[in-house]
Write a protein that holds these residues in place. Structure first.
Motif, PDB file in Angstrom:
ATOM      1  N   ALA A  61       0.855  -1.187   0.000  1.00  0.00           N
ATOM      2  CA  ALA A  61       0.000   0.000   0.000  1.00  0.00           C
ATOM      3  C   ALA A  61       0.888   1.234   0.000  1.00  0.00           C
ATOM      4  N   VAL A  62       0.326   2.342  -0.436  1.00  0.00           N
ATOM      5  CA  VAL A  62       1.056   3.608  -0.465  1.00  0.00           C
ATOM      6  C   VAL A  62       1.345   4.057   0.971  1.00  0.00           C
ATOM      7  N   GLY A  63       2.594   4.473   1.201  1.00  0.00           N
ATOM      8  CA  GLY A  63       2.968   4.994   2.510  1.00  0.00           C
ATOM      9  C   GLY A  63       3.157   3.944   3.581  1.00  0.00           C
ATOM     10  N   VAL A 171      20.916   5.032  -9.748  1.00  0.00           N
ATOM     11  CA  VAL A 171      20.754   4.993  -8.300  1.00  0.00           C
ATOM     12  C   VAL A 171      21.541   3.820  -7.743  1.00  0.00           C
ATOM     13  N   MET A 172      21.669   3.802  -6.408  1.00  0.00           N
ATOM     14  CA  MET A 172      22.371   2.708  -5.739  1.00  0.00           C
ATOM     15  C   MET A 172      21.418   1.742  -5.049  1.00  0.00           C
ATOM     16  N   LEU A 173      20.257   2.245  -4.624  1.00  0.00           N
ATOM     17  CA  LEU A 173      19.307   1.441  -3.861  1.00  0.00           C
ATOM     18  C   LEU A 173      17.974   1.334  -4.585  1.00  0.00           C
ATOM     19  N   ILE A 174      17.287   0.216  -4.354  1.00  0.00           N
ATOM     20  CA  ILE A 174      15.924   0.059  -4.866  1.00  0.00           C
ATOM     21  C   ILE A 174      14.996   0.438  -3.722  1.00  0.00           C
ATOM     22  N   ASN A 175      14.442   1.621  -3.791  1.00  0.00           N
ATOM     23  CA  ASN A 175      13.665   2.136  -2.684  1.00  0.00           C
ATOM     24  C   ASN A 175      12.448   2.902  -3.226  1.00  0.00           C
ATOM     25  N   SER A 176      11.254   2.441  -2.859  1.00  0.00           N
ATOM     26  CA  SER A 176      10.031   3.034  -3.403  1.00  0.00           C
ATOM     27  C   SER A 176       9.843   4.480  -2.943  1.00  0.00           C
ATOM     28  N   LYS A 177      10.294   4.805  -1.736  1.00  0.00           N
ATOM     29  CA  LYS A 177      10.136   6.186  -1.248  1.00  0.00           C
ATOM     30  C   LYS A 177      10.983   7.145  -2.078  1.00  0.00           C
ATOM     31  N   GLN A 178      12.224   6.732  -2.387  1.00  0.00           N
ATOM     32  CA  GLN A 178      13.067   7.579  -3.229  1.00  0.00           C
ATOM     33  C   GLN A 178      12.452   7.755  -4.610  1.00  0.00           C
ATOM     34  N   GLN A 179      11.912   6.677  -5.161  1.00  0.00           N
ATOM     35  CA  GLN A 179      11.335   6.755  -6.500  1.00  0.00           C
ATOM     36  C   GLN A 179      10.047   7.576  -6.503  1.00  0.00           C
ATOM     37  N   ALA A 180       9.300   7.544  -5.407  1.00  0.00           N
ATOM     38  CA  ALA A 180       8.083   8.352  -5.332  1.00  0.00           C
ATOM     39  C   ALA A 180       8.421   9.837  -5.414  1.00  0.00           C
ATOM     40  N   LYS A 181       9.525  10.229  -4.778  1.00  0.00           N
ATOM     41  CA  LYS A 181       9.947  11.640  -4.846  1.00  0.00           C
ATOM     42  C   LYS A 181      10.380  12.003  -6.256  1.00  0.00           C
ATOM     43  N   ARG A 182      11.068  11.090  -6.923  1.00  0.00           N
ATOM     44  CA  ARG A 182      11.537  11.363  -8.281  1.00  0.00           C
ATOM     45  C   ARG A 182      10.367  11.476  -9.258  1.00  0.00           C
ATOM     46  N   GLY A 184       7.075  11.763  -8.528  1.00  0.00           N
ATOM     47  CA  GLY A 184       5.989  12.663  -8.156  1.00  0.00           C
ATOM     48  C   GLY A 184       4.647  11.989  -8.196  1.00  0.00           C
ATOM     49  N   ARG A 185       4.641  10.705  -7.865  1.00  0.00           N
ATOM     50  CA  ARG A 185       3.409   9.927  -7.902  1.00  0.00           C
ATOM     51  C   ARG A 185       3.397   8.993  -6.691  1.00  0.00           C
ATOM     52  N   PRO A 186       2.243   8.719  -6.097  1.00  0.00           N
ATOM     53  CA  PRO A 186       2.190   7.778  -4.978  1.00  0.00           C
ATOM     54  C   PRO A 186       2.711   6.400  -5.385  1.00  0.00           C
ATOM     55  N   MET A 187       3.569   5.820  -4.532  1.00  0.00           N
ATOM     56  CA  MET A 187       4.160   4.514  -4.818  1.00  0.00           C
ATOM     57  C   MET A 187       3.785   3.520  -3.725  1.00  0.00           C
ATOM     58  N   LEU A 188       3.502   2.289  -4.130  1.00  0.00           N
ATOM     59  CA  LEU A 188       3.292   1.228  -3.152  1.00  0.00           C
ATOM     60  C   LEU A 188       4.611   0.929  -2.450  1.00  0.00           C
ATOM     61  N   GLY A 189       4.545   0.573  -1.181  1.00  0.00           N
ATOM     62  CA  GLY A 189       5.764   0.215  -0.462  1.00  0.00           C
ATOM     63  C   GLY A 189       6.357  -1.082  -0.983  1.00  0.00           C
ATOM     64  N   GLY A 190       7.690  -1.148  -1.016  1.00  0.00           N
ATOM     65  CA  GLY A 190       8.365  -2.316  -1.584  1.00  0.00           C
ATOM     66  C   GLY A 190       8.442  -2.231  -3.095  1.00  0.00           C
TER      67      GLY A 190
END
Length: 288
Positions: A61-63, A171-182, A184-190
């Motif tokens: 889920a997002v967040g 990038v160095m890490l696979i991270n949904s929070k970082q990608q959400a910032k890039r 600009g759209r809500p991302m599911l966790g993981g």
């Protein structure tokens, strides 16, 4: 008899042994706990991989961070790829576990407008690491894929340093929070590690299933540390007995040499008297 144990050398040796024993026991339990963790992880991987795939929104889920218990669960996702925000992850190995290249991360936009990061697989690095590599095009239009759910990578957990100042879209890490910032759209966790459909010409190369059969050498290391801990007192006793034996032999030899030295002057006097023709006094037992 054992007064040598109070010498500086033996006091240090004894204290060293007393310090090493608990350290080795603790290291043995550390390896044993790693063995238990590996066994439990293998069981979780096998169970989750065998489970029936579910829609990704049932687990993520997002967040919300993906629960660790849902890691490696198989999921399905339907949406369209947002290739404009595609990035690559540096320093990743191919299926041969030797060749270094990139993972391709592409956001998949779901029908409700949320997105989920998809690891589409591994590609070779190319000749210029300062530029965005040639990435096989993602399928156009609506796609449905299957994959394994993975938790977001962090430096604390993965040990991978999140290096700054990288070339664009790397990038160095696979991270949904970082990608959400890039994005600009809500991302599911993981994120999803794609397993199907197969890619054309195996490019990108899909990430292979994790090994969940081997348990590693941790139990053997634990037993070794415990054996080392048991060997310390045994070795100490052996050294003490050897030291006592050597000291006793040295004392006996010294006593023997002292006796021979004391008898030497008397033998010399007897020799001088015999040479001068004088009778040599002898002590003899008086017959009854």
């Amino acid at each position: 008899m054992y007064r040598f144990l109070l010498t500086r050398q033996w006091v240090i040796l004894t204290l060293l042994g007393l310090v090493l024993i608990p350290i080795m026991i603790k290291l043995g339990f550390w390896q044993f706990h790693r063995h238990q963790h590996k066994v439990a992880q293998n069981a979780q991987i096998a169970h989750n991989l065998a489970a029936t795939p579910v829609p990704v929104t049932e687990l993520a889920a997002v967040g919300r961070d993906l629960p660790h218990g849902d890691m490696w669960r198989r999921v399905t996702a339907t949406g369209t790829y947002d290739t404009a925000h595609e990035v690559v992850v540096r320093q990743r190995t191919a299926a041969d576990e030797q060749t270094i290249g990139y993972y391709v991360l592409t956001p998949l936009v779901l029908p409700n407008g949320d997105a989920v990061v998809v690891n589409r697989g591994w590609i070779a690095p190319g000749n210029d690491l300062t530029k965005f590599p040639d990435v096989p095009a993602a399928p156009k239009g609506t796609v449905t894929l299957t994959g394994r759910m993975m938790v977001d990578e962090t430096t604390a957990v993965s040990g991978i340093k999140d290096t700054k100042g990288l070339p664009p879209r790397q990038v160095m890490l696979i991270n949904s929070k970082q990608q959400a910032k890039r994005v600009g759209r809500p991302m599911l966790g993981g994120y999803i590690e794609q397993t199907a459909p197969e890619t054309k010409h195996n490019s990108p190369e899909l990430v292979p299933e994790p090994d969940h059969d081997s348990i590693g050498p941790h139990m053997a290391y634990a037993v070794q540390w415990w054996l080392f801990a048991a060997a310390v007192p045994v070795g100490w006793v052996v050294l003490v007995r050897r030291e006592r034996r050597d000291r006793a032999a040295a004392a006996a030899k010294e006593a023997e040499e002292s006796g021979e030295a004391a008898a030497a002057p008397e033998k010399a006097d007897d020799a001088e008297q015999a040479a001068a023709g004088e009778p040599v006094a002898r002590t003899a037992a008086t017959p009854e």
